[in-house]
Design a protein around this motif. Structure first.
Motif, mmCIF file in Angstrom:
data_model
loop_
_atom_site.group_PDB
_atom_site.id
_atom_site.type_symbol
_atom_site.label_atom_id
_atom_site.label_comp_id
_atom_site.label_asym_id
_atom_site.label_seq_id
_atom_site.Cartn_x
_atom_site.Cartn_y
_atom_site.Cartn_z
ATOM 1 N N ASP A 180 14.182 -23.974 -19.967
ATOM 2 C CA ASP A 180 15.457 -23.536 -19.398
ATOM 3 C C ASP A 180 15.286 -22.980 -17.989
ATOM 4 N N SER A 181 14.184 -22.276 -17.755
ATOM 5 C CA SER A 181 13.946 -21.707 -16.426
ATOM 6 C C SER A 181 13.743 -22.806 -15.392
ATOM 7 N N ARG B 179 19.561 -25.046 -9.182
ATOM 8 C CA ARG B 179 19.865 -24.169 -8.044
ATOM 9 C C ARG B 179 19.516 -24.844 -6.731
ATOM 10 N N ARG C 206 17.100 -24.398 -14.616
ATOM 11 C CA ARG C 206 17.932 -23.561 -13.741
ATOM 12 C C ARG C 206 17.469 -23.620 -12.295
#
Length: 454
Positions: A376-377, A384, A380
């Motif tokens: 998930d990191s 971004r 993201r």
């Protein structure tokens, strides 16, 4: 353009300078641990004894001075203290044409004399050097061996030269790019000639491999910078990347896909650790490939400044098509579902993502190298960056103007890799070819068997 250096700003560390991996999938944002570098030096000890009721005079005695790697670096041309990183054990296989320092350090047409006399340390530590001239960067590490499988960096240099600029379109290295690279290599030559190097290996990768004038350029480098570089093949490049990252693969790991996203090519190695573990990680490579695409070449073909979501998707598809032709991509299918399988990335792309993830005001290798990021990191951070325009990417301290037009191409390559080998965990490595070269040179020289003295 000075690049952030991967070796000169970190103390000697253990398996990595970041936190241990999370116990299971889905854990992110782990605190980083730092190991304080132990320091020793001259000291004094008081001694009071009594004999037959009479007190003897307190006598001061000076301890023998311990030898540290920093003793080797007191040279007028460098002012930084001896600081470094731990390297992995060397990989197996014969390195191609490993030259010693006499072979690679030819005197330039106008050699520069040493600036001052250097007092030798009490016990001389053997010095090794590794230089990597890539499509985007010119990087040098100089190190001395310490404990088994480890070394301490005593000097480093890194500069973005963009040697491969325009290579995709023209098939040749451009004059301004070659000039930038030669100037950087002259600095490296000065650093090497100011030291007593036992062994060195100086390599050139994809840009010189594919350019029509690559060999001609290296002849110019030898004349003007006094350095004789060897062009390594892609298999050697993949093996060296594995050798440089071995200490980031933990004992309970069953499988790893290690990838190195370069400027002109991307190396991928599949590592199966389900059997008996060898000290040399490269012994466990069961399949590898080298994609003839990197951040520079991909950005030049699709554009790097203005990248829409459609352009980004097209870049991902381009790399995915190349991976589809990799016959050995399924060699780790038996461990993909295991919690002890993970990805290991060594490149500016993944270290940049890690820096953005940590929201660093300034890139800090000690917090990035060895960092674990969950799925998930990573999602993201990629999302971004895709959402930022060029100016926003330039403004981020972990990207900057030098990388702002390349980072999304790197993210596209990363996304294609993640699609083929999905993993809950990605480990970030701020290390690579140079560290692999040093590991192999030291292992082959036997210095670790002789307590670092050779």
């Amino acid at each position: 353009m000075e690049d952030r250096d991967t070796g000169a700003s970190a103390p000697e560390v253990g398996a990595s300078s970041a936190s241990p991996r999370p116990a299971g999938p889905g854990a992110a944002g782990w605190q980083q641990r730092r190991r304080a570098e132990s320091r020793s030096g001259d000291g004094q000890a008081g001694d009071a004894t009594h004999q037959k009721g009479k007190a003897k005079k307190r006598r001061k005695r000076r301890r023998g001075r311990k030898v540290f790697a920093r003793d080797e670096v007191r040279v007028a041309s460098t002012g930084s203290p001896a600081i470094g990183i731990e390297a992995a054990p060397a990989s197996s296989g014969q390195a191609q044409g490993k030259p010693d320092s006499a072979a690679v350090l030819a005197p330039p047409s106008q050699a520069r004399p040493e600036q001052s006399f250097r007092r030798p340390p009490m016990q001389e530590l053997p010095v090794f050097a590794a230089l990597d001239l890539g499509t985007n960067n010119c990087r040098l590490l100089v190190a001395v061996p310490t404990r088994h499988g480890q070394f301490r960096v005593i000097d480093a240099f890194s500069r973005i030269v963009r040697l491969g600029e325009g290579l995709t379109a023209n098939g040749r290295l451009g004059q301004p790019a070659m000039d930038r690279a030669v100037e950087a290599l002259k600095i490296c030559g000065d650093k090497l000639r100011n030291r007593k190097i036992r062994k060195a290996r100086l390599i050139a990768t994809e840009a010189c491999r594919t350019a029509d004038n690559g060999v001609e350029f290296l002849e110019r480098v030898e004349r003007e910078a006094g350095l004789k570089l060897e062009i390594i093949d892609r298999q050697t490049e993949a093996r060296l990347a594995v050798s440089g990252c071995g200490s980031l693969v933990e004992r309970d790991t069953q499988g790893v896909v290690l990838f190195d996203i370069g400027g002109g090519s991307s190396e991928i190695a599949l590592i199966d650790l389900t059997g008996r573990r060898s000290p040399r990680l490269a012994n466990h490579i069961v399949s590898w490939t080298s994609l003839p695409v990197g951040v520079v070449s991909l950005a030049e073909r699709f554009g790097g400044r203005t990248v829409t979501r459609e352009i980004f998707a097209a870049m991902v598809d381009d790399v995915a098509g190349r991976l589809a032709n990799f016959d050995g991509r399924d060699r780790l299918s038996h461990v993909l579902a295991s919690p002890n399988f993970h990805l290991l990335g060594t490149s500016g792309t993944v270290t940049t993502l890690a820096g953005v993830h940590l929201d660093l005001d300034r890139y800090d290798r000690r917090r990035v190298d060895g960092l674990w990021m969950d799925r998930d990191s990573v999602d993201r951070m990629v999302e971004r960056l895709v959402g930022w325009d060029f100016q926003q990417r330039c403004a981020n301290p972990c990207i900057g103007a030098d990388r702002a037009d390349l980072v999304l191409a790197g993210c596209a390559i990363l996304e294609a890799i993640r699609a083929v080998w999905p993993s809950e965990r990605l480990r970030v490595a701020d290390r690579g070819l140079r560290e692999g070269i040093l590991s192999e040179l030291m292992a082959d020289d036997g210095v670790w068997r002789n307590n670092g003295r050779g």
